[in-house]
Design a protein around this motif. Sequence first.
Motif, mmCIF file in Angstrom:
data_model
loop_
_atom_site.group_PDB
_atom_site.id
_atom_site.type_symbol
_atom_site.label_atom_id
_atom_site.label_comp_id
_atom_site.label_asym_id
_atom_site.label_seq_id
_atom_site.Cartn_x
_atom_site.Cartn_y
_atom_site.Cartn_z
ATOM 1 N N ALA A 85 14.455 114.246 30.906
ATOM 2 C CA ALA A 85 15.185 114.946 32.620
ATOM 3 C C ALA A 85 14.719 114.460 33.388
ATOM 4 C CB ALA A 85 15.565 115.998 31.958
ATOM 5 N N LEU A 86 13.373 114.327 33.815
ATOM 6 C CA LEU A 86 12.886 114.380 34.505
ATOM 7 C C LEU A 86 11.470 112.999 35.066
ATOM 8 C CD1 LEU A 86 10.946 117.411 34.799
ATOM 9 C CD2 LEU A 86 12.770 117.830 35.493
ATOM 10 N N SER A 87 12.122 112.475 33.977
ATOM 11 C CA SER A 87 10.476 111.312 34.543
ATOM 12 C C SER A 87 11.527 109.955 35.593
ATOM 13 C CB SER A 87 9.907 110.577 33.249
ATOM 14 O OG SER A 87 11.256 109.585 32.608
ATOM 15 N N ARG B 267 6.810 109.242 43.995
ATOM 16 C CA ARG B 267 5.870 107.814 43.287
ATOM 17 C C ARG B 267 4.392 108.263 44.329
ATOM 18 N NH1 ARG B 267 8.319 102.398 44.670
ATOM 19 N NH2 ARG B 267 10.086 102.462 43.257
ATOM 20 N N ASP B 268 3.595 108.546 44.057
ATOM 21 C CA ASP B 268 2.174 108.570 43.640
ATOM 22 C C ASP B 268 1.273 107.400 43.702
ATOM 23 O OD1 ASP B 268 -0.159 109.508 44.301
ATOM 24 O OD2 ASP B 268 -0.620 111.000 43.006
ATOM 25 N N SER C 223 5.372 107.046 34.490
ATOM 26 C CA SER C 223 6.515 108.342 35.285
ATOM 27 C C SER C 223 5.896 109.284 34.028
ATOM 28 C CB SER C 223 7.424 108.002 36.149
ATOM 29 O OG SER C 223 8.246 107.455 34.634
ATOM 30 N N ALA C 224 6.368 108.428 32.591
ATOM 31 C CA ALA C 224 6.484 109.584 31.956
ATOM 32 C C ALA C 224 5.248 109.826 31.198
ATOM 33 C CB ALA C 224 6.541 108.220 30.271
ATOM 34 N N ALA D 278 4.192 113.735 30.615
ATOM 35 C CA ALA D 278 3.639 114.312 29.380
ATOM 36 C C ALA D 278 2.327 115.179 29.917
ATOM 37 C CB ALA D 278 2.975 113.077 28.985
ATOM 38 N N ARG D 279 1.721 114.651 31.299
ATOM 39 C CA ARG D 279 0.143 115.555 31.178
ATOM 40 C C ARG D 279 0.089 116.780 32.224
ATOM 41 N NH1 ARG D 279 -1.705 111.797 34.943
ATOM 42 N NH2 ARG D 279 -1.389 112.674 37.080
ATOM 43 N N VAL D 280 1.877 116.384 32.996
ATOM 44 C CA VAL D 280 1.820 118.250 33.758
ATOM 45 C C VAL D 280 2.603 119.349 32.660
ATOM 46 C CG1 VAL D 280 3.422 118.686 35.370
ATOM 47 C CG2 VAL D 280 1.774 116.776 35.486
ATOM 48 N N VAL D 281 3.414 118.462 31.807
ATOM 49 C CA VAL D 281 3.640 119.238 30.889
ATOM 50 C C VAL D 281 2.393 119.956 29.951
ATOM 51 C CG1 VAL D 281 5.128 119.441 28.628
ATOM 52 C CG2 VAL D 281 6.415 118.119 30.343
ATOM 53 N N ALA D 282 1.522 119.146 29.496
ATOM 54 C CA ALA D 282 0.527 119.825 29.264
ATOM 55 C C ALA D 282 0.117 121.472 29.754
ATOM 56 C CB ALA D 282 -0.659 118.344 28.000
#
Length: 333
Positions: free
Chosen positions: A305-307, A312-313, A320-321, A325-329
Amino acid sequence: MTQSFPFSAIVGQDQMKQAMILTAVDPGLGGVLVFGDRGTGKSTAVRALAALLPPITVVAGCPVNSARLEDVPDWAGPVDETLAERPTPVVDLPLGVTEDRVTGALDIERALTRGEKAFEPGLLARANRGYLYIDEVNLLEDHIVDLLLDVAQSGLNAVEREGLSIRHAARFVLVGSGNPEEGELRPQLLDRFGLSVEVRSPDNIEERVEVIRRRHAFETDHDGFMARWQAEDAALRTAILEARTALAGTEPTEEVLTDCARLSMALGADGLRGELTLLRAARAQAAFEDTAITRDHLRSVAPLALSHRLRRDPLDEAGSAARVARVVAETLP
């Protein structure tokens, strides 16, 4: 006619299959964007899912697949009022397609031979209540993109030209696929897709061998192969139908709503569409599993839903995926 490859028999590509199932449970999610290597089963998956779903009930003579006689548009004229079942429509929208072919236009042959002004429905009419599939969606011409954005937002196709004033329902699940090496997708269309998936070719021998084995069996022993996978597809069909029924009663807690907002803020996703889609996808996942919504469901659907909504960084080389995953963790331990 040869049947589609069974959805249950697709090897790997778990996120792509998950996204397809979620749109089948809740078509209002906004469709799926599948980007990645060629030959990874993108078009196979959408056709397999449509074949898996139960047929839709339509007014037999209706050109836009109306479910009830009162929904048949006036311009269709007298139609066969019998209710009939049709397979869930899957309509391909080819590159280079004209606007008339997409929206519909004046029926020239009828105008010339009978002197009558009549409407010839386009691809959007055929796709109503089904799937509209666009391969190489990133190469689609801008004016067709704008047209699709308007229709996807309103669920209505409007044609105002050549003396015609036509309206008809055009609600469909938009599925786009493409190779990112061949060009980027316009941000306006990118944001319109509810879910996105990156697919890659299998990176281990066992999985690649299994792909070859199943495809070979499908082509050389078609009837036997279909029979072997019939039960799994039937079980998945039942689960999707039960999830559709359960969806209305699947309500989020305040904690889940807060988690959606925290996660979107931590990712820096633009606008509010991200958390709204995240919640909707989590509800569909929970309904499919026949459970209450939990953080596990948010973790499961967040990359889908978010990637594609991240800014852009240039200092972050992760995809992006991986960033999601990193931010979710970090955000939802």
